[in-house]
Write an enzyme that holds these catalytic residues in place. Structure first.
Site, mmCIF file in Angstrom:
data_model
loop_
_atom_site.group_PDB
_atom_site.id
_atom_site.type_symbol
_atom_site.label_atom_id
_atom_site.label_comp_id
_atom_site.label_asym_id
_atom_site.label_seq_id
_atom_site.Cartn_x
_atom_site.Cartn_y
_atom_site.Cartn_z
ATOM 1 C CE1 TYR A 30 0.989 -0.246 4.434
ATOM 2 C CE2 TYR A 30 -0.078 1.896 4.368
ATOM 3 C CZ TYR A 30 0.724 0.983 5.014
ATOM 4 O OH TYR A 30 1.263 1.301 6.231
ATOM 5 N NE ARG A 49 6.793 4.361 0.427
ATOM 6 C CZ ARG A 49 6.491 5.116 1.491
ATOM 7 N NH1 ARG A 49 7.406 5.351 2.416
ATOM 8 N NH2 ARG A 49 5.302 5.655 1.615
ATOM 9 N NE ARG A 99 -6.094 -19.351 4.342
ATOM 10 C CZ ARG A 99 -5.035 -20.024 4.787
ATOM 11 N NH1 ARG A 99 -4.829 -21.277 4.439
ATOM 12 N NH2 ARG A 99 -4.179 -19.438 5.615
ATOM 13 C CG HIS A 101 0.323 -20.726 2.826
ATOM 14 N ND1 HIS A 101 1.139 -20.817 3.919
ATOM 15 C CD2 HIS A 101 -0.935 -20.646 3.310
ATOM 16 C CE1 HIS A 101 0.410 -20.775 5.025
ATOM 17 N NE2 HIS A 101 -0.857 -20.687 4.679
ATOM 18 C CE LYS A 145 3.016 3.346 3.108
ATOM 19 N NZ LYS A 145 3.018 3.554 4.545
ATOM 20 C CD GLU A 177 9.834 2.125 11.015
ATOM 21 O OE1 GLU A 177 9.628 3.052 10.219
ATOM 22 O OE2 GLU A 177 9.567 0.938 10.745
ATOM 23 C CG LEU A 201 8.006 2.539 5.231
ATOM 24 C CD1 LEU A 201 7.582 1.203 4.631
ATOM 25 C CD2 LEU A 201 6.817 3.450 5.363
HETATM 26 N N1 PMP Z 1 7.337 4.071 9.376
HETATM 27 C C1 PMP Z 1 6.207 3.353 9.432
HETATM 28 C C2 PMP Z 1 6.203 2.062 10.166
HETATM 29 C C3 PMP Z 1 5.047 3.841 8.783
HETATM 30 O O1 PMP Z 1 3.917 3.107 8.818
HETATM 31 C C4 PMP Z 1 5.083 5.086 8.119
HETATM 32 C C5 PMP Z 1 3.878 5.676 7.425
HETATM 33 N N2 PMP Z 1 2.784 4.958 7.302
HETATM 34 C C6 PMP Z 1 6.275 5.797 8.109
HETATM 35 C C7 PMP Z 1 7.402 5.263 8.742
HETATM 36 C C8 PMP Z 1 6.385 7.129 7.405
HETATM 37 O O2 PMP Z 1 6.354 6.972 6.011
HETATM 38 P P1 PMP Z 1 5.876 8.141 5.039
HETATM 39 O O3 PMP Z 1 6.683 9.333 5.390
HETATM 40 O O4 PMP Z 1 6.181 7.641 3.677
HETATM 41 O O5 PMP Z 1 4.409 8.356 5.294
#
Ligand code: PMP
Length: 280
Positions: A30, A49, A99, A101, A145, A177, A201
């Protein structure tokens, strides 16, 4: 109106099969793209991305960047004229007959919706926000993501129950993060954030924040940050597409900078606002 597999339809008429692998396995990627006064902020990095993530998990990208851009604009044209909104976009591996895997060649499911949101408020941000720290229980491919967000959801709910903005995640004494944002600290005038890699991320907003700091002549370094460094920081910020860059002044009941937003944050935040107005 939302977009589902080629059609713009009412949200309450949009249905996905129970055989969709996004539903069954969270087998999908996503993106969240902020839109300021009709302009999609950082569209190219978001679409790049998306393309990288789809390649990583071997889901064919159903559209070229040009086609995505066209669809995103069409989606916006179908919305009531909100000042600001964010687009949620999801591509699943698609539906199978049963279903299992493993998968063979499938037609990806594409879903997009747009939601109105309040722009960041400088005065509110200047009040500072709170966070708590927790061990990171997520897998080791946090750079992708994916929609399998169970751990992130558990953290978000814990943040809500504790009445704090975010959960700061810690792996082997390194703060990486947060549950839905990237993390920055400022120490002696330098901005630090965790390097890109499997434990974070690579946030699009993170890049913009680093560019803004750079523009303001502030040094930046992408290095691991220990938990001790976090609590000893002059400033702590988080960043995401829906929050931009937000200062944290209290972590686990410990005040950062005596609970005051520091001097560097306003410079970066103000530059971020300029970036928003330039980028479209
Ligand atoms: N880290 C995580 C785990 C996230 O879910 C997000 C945003 N959803 C971010 C960082 C920030 O990413 P972005 O700046 O691309 O929104």
């Amino acid at each position: 109106m939302v977009y589902l597999n080629g059609n713009f339809i009412k949200k309450n008429k949009a249905f996905v099969s129970v055989m969709d692998r996004g539903f069954l396995f969270g087998d999908s990627i996503y993106e969240v793209l902020p839109v300021y006064e009709g302009n999609i902020f950082c569209m190219k990095p978001h679409l790049d991305r998306l393309d990288n993530n789809l390649k990583t998990v071997n889901i064919p990208n159903p559209h070229t960047s040009e086609k995505w851009a066209k669809l995103l604009r069409e989606l916006l044209a179908h919305q009531p004229k909100h000042k600001h909104q964010y687009i949620y976009l999801q591509v699943t591996r698609g539906c199978d007959v049963d279903r299992k895997h493993t998968y063979d060649k499938l037609e990806p499911t594409v879903y997009m919706q747009s939601t109105s949101f309040e722009d960041s408020n400088r005065d509110e941000y200047l009040l500072g926000a709170s966070a708590i720290t927790r061990d990171d229980i997520r897998w080791s491919q946090c750079n992708i993501k994916v929609t399998s967000l169970l751990a992130n959801i558990m953290y978000a709910q814990e943040a809500k129950q504790n009445n704090v903005e975010e959960v700061i995640l810690c792996r082997d004494n390194v703060v990486t993060e947060c549950s839905s944002s990237n993390l920055f600290i400022v120490k002696n005038g330098c901005v630090y954030t965790h390097p890109k890699g499997p434990h974070i991320l690579p946030g699009i907003t993170r890049e913009v924040v680093l560019e803004c700091a750079d523009y303001c002549g502030i040094n930046t370094e992408e290095v691991p940050i220990s938990k001790e460094d976090l609590f000893d920081a002059d400033e702590v910020w988080i960043s995401s597409s829906t929050r931009e860059v937000l200062p944290i002044t209290k972590i686990d009941s410990v005040l950062i900078n005596q609970g005051q937003v520091g001097e560097i944050w306003p410079l970066v935040y103000d530059r971020f606002q300029v970036e928003k107005s330039l980028n479209g």
